[in-house]
Scaffold this active site. Structure first.
Site, PDB file in Angstrom:
ATOM      1  N   ASN A 175       0.794  -1.214   0.058  1.00 61.75           N
ATOM      2  CA  ASN A 175      -0.002  -0.014   0.116  1.00 61.75           C
ATOM      3  C   ASN A 175       0.897   1.112   0.112  1.00 61.75           C
ATOM      4  O   ASN A 175       0.452   2.282  -0.799  1.00 61.75           O
ATOM      5  CB  ASN A 175      -0.950   0.140   1.076  1.00 61.75           C
ATOM      6  CG  ASN A 175      -2.143  -0.747   1.122  1.00 61.75           C
ATOM      7  OD1 ASN A 175      -3.062  -0.503   0.203  1.00 61.75           O
ATOM      8  ND2 ASN A 175      -2.343  -2.068   1.653  1.00 61.75           N
ATOM      9  N   HIS A 181      -8.186  -1.097   6.201  1.00 62.18           N
ATOM     10  CA  HIS A 181      -8.618  -2.354   6.643  1.00 62.18           C
ATOM     11  C   HIS A 181      -9.217  -3.441   5.707  1.00 62.18           C
ATOM     12  O   HIS A 181     -10.100  -2.912   4.819  1.00 62.18           O
ATOM     13  CB  HIS A 181      -9.557  -2.410   7.895  1.00 62.18           C
ATOM     14  CG  HIS A 181      -9.906  -3.492   8.650  1.00 62.18           C
ATOM     15  ND1 HIS A 181      -8.992  -3.966   9.255  1.00 62.18           N
ATOM     16  CD2 HIS A 181     -10.978  -4.449   8.494  1.00 62.18           C
ATOM     17  CE1 HIS A 181      -9.435  -5.088   9.915  1.00 62.18           C
ATOM     18  NE2 HIS A 181     -10.606  -5.251   9.375  1.00 62.18           N
ATOM     19  N   ASP A 241     -10.459  -0.646  14.731  1.00 61.12           N
ATOM     20  CA  ASP A 241     -11.163  -0.463  13.333  1.00 61.12           C
ATOM     21  C   ASP A 241     -12.487   0.204  13.328  1.00 61.12           C
ATOM     22  O   ASP A 241     -13.259  -0.046  12.511  1.00 61.12           O
ATOM     23  CB  ASP A 241     -11.003  -1.782  12.711  1.00 61.12           C
ATOM     24  CG  ASP A 241      -9.742  -2.498  12.655  1.00 61.12           C
ATOM     25  OD1 ASP A 241      -8.573  -1.758  12.428  1.00 61.12           O
ATOM     26  OD2 ASP A 241      -9.562  -3.792  12.706  1.00 61.12           O
TER      27      ASP A 241
HETATM   28  C1  GRF Z   1      -3.318  -4.786   3.971  1.00 58.39           C
HETATM   29  O1  GRF Z   1      -3.985  -5.862   3.522  1.00 58.39           O
HETATM   30  C2  GRF Z   1      -4.048  -3.706   4.997  1.00 58.39           C
HETATM   31  O2  GRF Z   1      -5.264  -3.892   4.582  1.00 58.39           O
HETATM   32  C3  GRF Z   1      -3.838  -4.169   6.133  1.00 58.39           C
HETATM   33  O3  GRF Z   1      -2.546  -4.642   6.340  1.00 58.39           O
HETATM   34  C4  GRF Z   1      -2.006  -5.191   4.989  1.00 58.39           C
HETATM   35  C5  GRF Z   1      -0.906  -4.347   4.437  1.00 58.39           C
HETATM   36  O4  GRF Z   1      -0.285  -4.743   3.506  1.00 58.39           O
HETATM   37  N1  GRF Z   1      -4.013  -3.307   7.190  1.00 58.39           N
HETATM   38  P1  GRF Z   1       0.879  -4.027   2.758  1.00 58.39           P
HETATM   39  O5  GRF Z   1       1.930  -3.960   3.736  1.00 58.39           O
HETATM   40  O6  GRF Z   1       0.508  -2.523   2.453  1.00 58.39           O
HETATM   41  O7  GRF Z   1       1.420  -4.877   1.561  1.00 58.39           O
END
Ligand code: GRF
Length: 200
Positions: A14, A109, A145
Site C-alpha cells: 500500500n 482495513h 477499526d
Molecule cells: C493490508 O491488507 C491492509 O489492509 C492491512 O495490512 C495489509 C498491509 O499490506 N491493514 P501491505 O504491507 O500494504 O502490503
C-alpha cells in the site's frame, strides 16, 4: 501541498501504491517519512528507492509498550505531517497517540467494516461464508477499526476462494482506494461529522 507520513510494519505494498500515485500526480501530497516498528520491513527498501526518509522505532528494543509508544509519538511529532497513513501497521495504537492527531490519521482495513475487525479479516470473511468482502479506509479513533469510514470497495467472494486468493483480490482494490482517500484528504474534501464522514 500536504505532508503525509506513512506508518507501516511489513511488505508495504500500500505504501508503494501511495508513492506511485503521488509520483503520477494523482495525489497532491509529499510523502515526507516512513515510520516503522520493524527493522526488517520491506517497506524500508521501498522508502529508500523512493528517497523517502525512514524512521525505525524498533519495538523489540524497548522495555515496555509504553516506552515504545513514547518513542513512536516523538518520531511522529518530529515528522510534522498533516496526515499519518497507517498502511499495514500491525499494532494497536495507544490512546496517547490517537489523541495527539485527531482527524489526522487514517487506516486501511481488508474488510467491509464494521464486519471483521482485527487480525485476519480475510480469513474471517472466508470462514463466515460472506458473498461480498472488500476493504475500508477510515479515520483512526480509539476503537479497534471503528473510526469514521471514508471509502469502501466491494470484492466478490468466489466459490474457490481461500484466504490468500481473497486477500490478493482485496489488495488490488486497496491499492486503488487508499490513494483515492488520501487525495480527498489532501484536497480538504473530508469532513468528519460525528460518526460519519461527509465528502465534499
Ligand atoms: C493490508 O491488507 C491492509 O489492509 C492491512 O495490512 C495489509 C498491509 O499490506 N491493514 P501491505 O504491507 O500494504 O502490503
Amino acid at each position: 501541498m500536504k505532508r503525509i507520513a506513512v506508518v507501516a510494519s511489513g511488505r508495504g505494498s500500500n505504501f508503494q501504491a501511495i508513492i506511485d500515485a503521488i509520483r503520477d500526480g494523482k495525489v497532491p501530497a509529499e510523502c515526507i517519512a516512513l515510520i516503522t516498528d520493524n527493522p526488517k520491513a520491506y517497506a524500508i527498501d521501498r522508502a529508500r528507492r523512493a528517497k523517502i526518509p525512514c524512521s525505525i522505532v524498533d519495538y523489540a528494543t524497548f522495555p515496555s509498550r509504553e516506552v515504545y509508544e513514547r518513542a513512536l509519538l516523538a518520531s511522529m511529532h518530529e515528522a510534522d505531517a498533516d496526515l499519518f497513513v497507517l498502511a499495514g501497521y500491525m499494532r494497536i495504537l495507544g490512546a496517547s497517540i490517537v489523541r495527539a492527531f485527531p482527524g489526522k490519521m487514517i487506516n486501511i482495513h481488508p474488510a467491509l467494516l464494521p464486519s471483521f475487525t482485527g487480525l485476519h479479516a480475510q480469513r474471517q470473511a472466508v470462514q463466515h461464508g460472506v458473498k461480498v468482502a472488500g476493504c475500508t479506509v477510515h479515520f483512526v479513533d480509539e476503537s479497534l477499526d471503528g473510526g469514521p469510514i471514508i471509502l469502501q470497495k466491494c470484492v466478490p467472494v468466489l466459490g474457490a476462494d481461500d484466504e490468500d486468493a481473497l486477500a490478493e483480490r482485496i489488495l488490488e482494490q486497496e491499492h486503488i482506494v487508499f490513494p483515492e482517500a488520501i487525495r480527498l484528504f489532501c484536497e480538504d474534501r473530508l469532513v468528519i461529522e460525528g460518526r460519519k464522514v461527509r465528502i465534499l
